[in-house]
Design an enzyme around this catalytic site. Structure first.
Site, short mmCIF file in Angstrom:
data_model
loop_
_atom_site.label_atom_id
_atom_site.label_comp_id
_atom_site.label_asym_id
_atom_site.label_seq_id
_atom_site.Cartn_x
_atom_site.Cartn_y
_atom_site.Cartn_z
N LEU B 73 46.58 41.62 44.74
CA LEU B 73 47.39 40.52 44.22
C LEU B 73 48.15 39.72 45.26
CD1 LEU B 73 48.75 42.42 41.08
CD2 LEU B 73 47.19 40.48 41.03
N CYS B 128 46.20 45.45 36.32
CA CYS B 128 45.60 45.49 37.65
C CYS B 128 45.74 46.90 38.23
CB CYS B 128 46.25 44.49 38.58
SG CYS B 128 45.56 44.56 40.24
N GLY B 263 33.19 36.92 35.78
CA GLY B 263 33.82 37.14 37.07
C GLY B 263 32.80 37.44 38.15
#
Lengths: 264, 302
Positions: B73, B128, B263
């Site tokens: 991230l 996540c 994705g």
């Protein structure tokens, strides 16, 4: 090797065959292995548990990378000795179109390593190599080059772009290839546009995946790892960030000036 | 005339493909490129509470049956992104604003800040696996519901979609809790925890050691999760995980998804993948005499 084994090898092993000191901060690492790569493409070099970074090959047979001591990754790489192992994945990206008849190659600093395979592939080319000063040179016995230094300690005193302008006034060329600091490449591109000559530039951005999905290396709507790293004039014209902005590891857009200040 | 449009809690999508978070979405220009290449919606890279470098490399690898990532991230933090937000707010197509945080307060503060840019949809990245405590909120129904409720209170009219983790015992129970807390839709699934070791280096390949698996390897896991959630909730589901072609997308829609996240397929087929999937969906619908995506949603349950 069956398919399952192949799939498991995300990274392939390299063994260091020889290390050559090119100058006070630059070394060339030769490997025992062969890597099938086109000029301008890159590999991701992995030092396990340390980091993984993109590099172009500076020699093909045997494969080699020429590296400047810069940050943590290169510090660790410089500790390796002959016989030591490291790993790579790739090659990735789109390279140079090395088919031009009469070419000029403008390399700045470490950018010369990025165009070494290209220069070897070109039948006829003029190479301009710009460096800060004499002690930053390398490959001066390998290639026939017009050397420029900022302080005039060797060769022409001035920027590689000044030398390029002079050259273009005297002779016609089909294409200009360039690799080096982006501010220099932008100037090279502007000169190419003025003289209506095709240009290809090898861009650098902070990279993660290398395979065109994470978006870390975004330059406008282009991905340097997948759409590049080599971009031609048609693309460069549309890339508003080219020569102006880069992206830091945290994804923040920063001016090239700020970026270089942070690195040196 | 075949109608490929679908809708997520009232937001209309011209087709059911959605660029997933963490793929390409680092710049407004790349989001626009996804739309130019036919994506029905596009999700930005998760916005976080503060500037974060993310992990060292390798952070994304292809292990042969899918991808494994631990990017960690990275991001400038929401207070450093006004230029990007402004650009994103000008995009007419549906942009999904993904946000993450390590405290409920982070989610609330980011939502309050971005709401002035009038995002149509906010996705809550509570799943996540590559961050300390990153998965905390999707690990049990109570905390997933708490984040959803807290964000909903400040989100005004914006659609709120929690994205759930498959790394739990009962995902449909968590989806149900989110629905009760006010979620407008559910996105399932985020990546599946995994690890790859290079036996010659004798080290995990990812710098972060552990990562999240995506791509073809996880498709059956995703289909199963969406199928289960569909039985338990009434709100729409975005089905994400391992879809690389039109047949995969239809499978997910039959399991109960109103739209599908795309994705890793961008790695396998390039950014053209949205257009390709849309064409393949259309062909299948033609051959099977369906006129609308809505007729296919959840039909595997009948």
């Amino acid at each position: 090797m069956n398919n399952m084994e192949k799939e498991q090898k995300v990274h392939k092993k390299l063994t260091i065959k020889q290390i050559i000191n090119e100058n006070y901060k630059t070394k060339t690492f030769f490997f025992n292995e062969k890597i099938d790569i086109k000029p301008g493409q890159f590999i991701m070099l992995w030092l396990p548990a340390i980091d993984e970074k993109p590099f172009t090959l500076s020699y093909k047979k045997p494969a080699a990378v020429t590296v400047e001591l810069k940050g943590n990754f290169t510090k660790e790489l410089f500790k390796l000795k002959k016989g030591d192992n490291l790993f790579y994945r790739g090659p990735f990206g789109d390279g140079f179109t090395a088919s031009a008849k009469k070419a000029v190659v403008v390399a700045g600093g470490m950018g010369l390593a990025g165009v070494s395979l290209l220069i070897e592939n070109l039948k006829k080319s003029k190479v301009i190599f710009g460096a800060k000063q004499k002690r930053d040179l390398f490959f001066k016995n390998r290639f026939d080059m017009d050397i420029c230094t900022d302080d005039g300690s060797i060769g022409y005193k001035g920027f590689a772009t000044d030398k390029l302008r002079k050259l273009l006034k005297e002779e016609k060329y089909d294409i200009i290839y360039t690799c080096g600091p982006e501010i220099m490449m932008k100037k090279v591109f502007d000169i190419a546009e003025k003289y209506k000559i095709k240009c290809e530039a090898s861009l650098e951005r902070f990279m993660r995946c290398g395979i065109g999905i994470c978006g870390s290396c975004a330059c406008g709507d282009k991905l340097v790892c997948k759409d590049g790293p080599v971009f031609n004039s048609d693309n460069l014209r549309k890339m508003n960030d080219f020569g102006r902005y880069t992206r830091l590891k945290n994804g923040r857009k920063a001016s090239l000036q700020e970026y270089h200040k942070g690195r040196s | 005339m075949i109608d490929l449009s679908t809708s997520i809690a009232g937001v209309k999508l011209k087709n059911p493909t959605i660029l997933s978070s963490g793929i390409l979405g680092t710049s407004p220009e790349l989001i626009k490129r996804a739309f130019e290449n036919n994506a029905g919606a596009a999700t930005i890279k998760s916005i976080g509470p503060k500037l974060r470098d993310g992990n060292n490399n390798p952070s994304v690898i292809n292990f042969g049956h899918g991808l494994l990532n631990a990017v960690g991230l990275p991001g400038p933090g929401y207070k450093n992104m006004d230029v990007e937000f402004n650009e994103l707010s000008k995009i007419k197509d549906p942009v999904i604003w993904s946000i993450y945080g390590s405290k409920i307060e982070d989610f609330v503060n980011i939502t309050k800040y971005i709401i002035k840019y009038k995002p149509k949809i906010i996705e809550l990245n509570i799943s996540c696996p590559n961050k300390e405590n990153g998965m905390l909120f999707s690990q049990d129904k109570k905390s997933a519901a708490n984040v959803t409720r807290s964000v909903k209170e400040v989100a005004e009219k914006t659609i709120i979609i929690p994205k759930l983790s498959p790394n739990v015992a009962n995902i449909s129970e968590i989806a149900y809790a989110c629905e009760k807390a006010g979620a407008d839709a559910i996105n399932a699934i985020n990546t599946v925890q995994g690890m790859v070791i290079n036996i010659d280096a004798k080290k995990p390949v990812l710098y972060y050691k552990k990562g999240g698996m995506s791509g073809p390897a996880i498709r059956p896991i995703a289909v199963r999760c969406v199928y289960d959630i569909y039985e338990n909730v009434k709100i729409p589901i975005i089905g994400t995980g391992g879809i690389t072609n039109g047949r995969d997308a239809i499978e997910m829609i039959q399991a109960g998804a109103s739209a599908v996240g795309i994705g890793s397929a961008v790695y396998y087929h390039g950014i053209n993948v949205f257009g390709n999937i849309v064409n393949e969906i259309k062909e299948w619908m033609q051959e099977n005499s369906y006129n609308s995506i809505k007729e296919i949603i959840g039909i595997a349950h009948e």
